[in-house]
Design an enzyme around this catalytic site. Structure first.
Site, PDB file in Angstrom:
ATOM      1  N   GLU A   1      -5.998 -11.026  -1.293  1.00 58.37           N
ATOM      2  CA  GLU A   1      -6.802 -10.855  -0.065  1.00 58.37           C
ATOM      3  C   GLU A   1      -8.291 -10.836  -0.399  1.00 58.37           C
ATOM      4  OE1 GLU A   1      -5.472  -7.490   2.280  1.00 58.37           O
ATOM      5  OE2 GLU A   1      -3.370  -7.909   1.903  1.00 58.37           O
TER       6      GLU A   1
ATOM      7  N   GLU B   1       0.803  -1.242   0.000  1.00 61.00           N
ATOM      8  CA  GLU B   1       0.000   0.000   0.000  1.00 61.00           C
ATOM      9  C   GLU B   1       0.829   1.283   0.000  1.00 61.00           C
ATOM     10  OE1 GLU B   1      -2.670  -0.426   3.328  1.00 61.00           O
ATOM     11  OE2 GLU B   1      -3.736  -2.097   2.411  1.00 61.00           O
TER      12      GLU B   1
HETATM   13  C1  XIL Z   1      -5.827  -6.640   8.519  1.00 59.09           C
HETATM   14  C2  XIL Z   1      -6.047  -7.867   9.395  1.00 59.09           C
HETATM   15  O1  XIL Z   1      -6.927  -8.734   8.719  1.00 59.09           O
HETATM   16  C3  XIL Z   1      -6.607  -7.465  10.726  1.00 59.09           C
HETATM   17  O2  XIL Z   1      -6.679  -8.586  11.595  1.00 59.09           O
HETATM   18  C4  XIL Z   1      -5.734  -6.374  11.352  1.00 59.09           C
HETATM   19  O3  XIL Z   1      -6.337  -5.930  12.543  1.00 59.09           O
HETATM   20  C5  XIL Z   1      -5.548  -5.225  10.401  1.00 59.09           C
HETATM   21  O4  XIL Z   1      -5.025  -5.692   9.170  1.00 59.09           O
HETATM   22  N1  XIL Z   1      -4.938  -4.915   3.810  1.00 59.09           N
HETATM   23  C6  XIL Z   1      -3.845  -5.648   4.217  1.00 59.09           C
HETATM   24  C7  XIL Z   1      -3.953  -6.520   5.416  1.00 59.09           C
HETATM   25  O5  XIL Z   1      -2.825  -5.660   3.514  1.00 59.09           O
HETATM   26  O6  XIL Z   1      -2.756  -6.611   6.113  1.00 59.09           O
HETATM   27  C8  XIL Z   1      -5.042  -6.062   6.337  1.00 59.09           C
HETATM   28  O7  XIL Z   1      -5.175  -7.049   7.345  1.00 59.09           O
HETATM   29  C9  XIL Z   1      -6.333  -5.867   5.597  1.00 59.09           C
HETATM   30  C10 XIL Z   1      -6.179  -4.813   4.530  1.00 59.09           C
END
Ligand code: XIL
Length: 361
Positions: A276, A171
């Protein structure tokens, strides 16, 4: 006489409908709105990992893998690629500069090896979930470079040969250019290229990804990301691929936009992971439960997405962001209920799992 008759009829009507009204009012008070949950009993003909040509992965939590055999059972049965959901992020992994907390991440890597699954590491450089000693660190540019290099190389080195691929930077780009993060501020835009170079030095065999959100829905952001990464590669940065987070809803982005995004990505040489995936069905928070209509829309959407993703050139895998609706990050993130994953809170496969399976098989 007439008036008496009317009153009598009204009294009878009230007596007849009272139990129903009482039921509806009670249900409304209990749930916020009357809501009939979806009813399903899904038997999948096989597992995602066996049906698919590309690895099908899932983001996992170390404590649940340790303590909840049903959770662990779903993970090893259905998936052949694991991403630690949090355990490899800098905050959890580095309580202080001199201290690494490997226990949870090691547990996940051991579990994956037992399950004959690969591990995708997530994530070496991000501006969130940082330890407080980093957020409050003060030093020269060289000090920041040394700190980040030491982190990237220690983590990749620790898992050399065991973690097949990494989200090296997460990101860091937005429409218009680099995101203004702690790393950008203290090191400058070069930190992104440096991180890939350091990771490659620490494990030359690992496949290295840049990972970001909204790339399938925001084509301006996608153009920016591909342009920046392409420039980095031209300068020699060992960037192998792009991770598309794919936190989508049953309606956004449209299939047309996703197809356009896939064509754009195809014009570059990058490997691509859908990193994701989850499909929100309650993006505005209006639904009090997971209804039949939401289940059907989600099943169709997981099917369409599966088919679209399999058309991505150089696709190296698809990973969902969580096992079950009882443990989705989205509820905390959005602050209201949602049911975005393939398994429900009882670890039963949802209609979504049937839709996704059908697309993969
Ligand atoms: C999220 C996790 O799922 C949560 O448990 C944590 O509290 C915050 O991060 N994009 C990403 C991930 O790259 O690392 C994030 O994961 C969700 C959004």
């Amino acid at each position: 006489m007439e008036r008496k008759k009317v009153l009598g009829a009204v009294a009878i009507a009230v007596l007849i409908t009272a139990p129903l009204s009482y039921y509806l009012v009670a249900k409304f008070i209990a749930t916020g709105s009357p809501c009939e949950p979806a009813n399903y009993d899904i038997q999948l003909p096989g597992t995602f990992r066996d049906a698919s040509q590309v690895p099908i992965g899932v983001a996992v939590d170390a404590d649940l893998l340790k303590d909840d055999p049903e959770y662990a059972g779903v993970v090893s049965k259905y998936f052949n690629s694991l991403t630690p959901e949090n355990a490899m992020k800098m905050g959890p992994l580095r309580p202080s500069r001199d201290e690494y907390y490997w226990t949870d991440a090691d547990f996940i890597v051991d579990f994956a090896e037992q399950a004959n699954a690969s591990v995708h590491g997530h994530c070496l450089v991000w501006h969130q979930q940082l330890p407080s000693w980093v957020s409050s660190f003060s030093g020269t540019r060289d000090d920041w470079v040394a700190l980040l290099k030491e982190h990237v190389q220690a983590v990749v080195g620790h898992y050399k040969g065991r973690v097949a691929s990494w989200d090296v930077v997460n990101e860091a780009i937005e429409p218009g250019g680099y995101r203004d993060t702690i790393w950008y501020e203290h090191i400058g835009p070069e930190y992104l290229e440096y991180a890939f170079t350091w990771a490659h030095e620490a494990d030359p065999a690992a496949t290295l990804y840049y990972n970001d959100y909204d790339l399938l829905g925001d084509l301006d952001k996608l153009d920016e990301v591909l342009g920046v990464l392409n420039g980095c590669v031209a300068r020699g940065a060992p960037i192998d691929g792009v991770g598309l987070q794919a936190h989508v809803t049953s309606e956004w982005p449209s299939n047309g936009t996703i197809s356009d995004a896939i064509s754009k990505i195809g014009q570059y040489g990058f490997k691509v992971r859908v990193s994701e995936l989850d499909v929100a069905v309650n993006p505005s928070g209006g639904s009090g439960c997971f209804t039949q209509a939401l289940a059907e829309a989600q099943e169709a959407r997981y099917g369409e997405l599966g088919e679209l993703f399999l058309k991505i050139p150089r696709l190296t895998g698809i990973s969902v962001w969580g096992v079950d609706d009882g443990h989705t990050w989205l509820v905390g993130f959005k602050g209201h209920p949602d049911w975005p994953l393939l398994f429900d809170g009882n670890y039963a496969p949802k209609p979504a799992a049937r839709g996704f399976y059908a697309a993969l098989a």
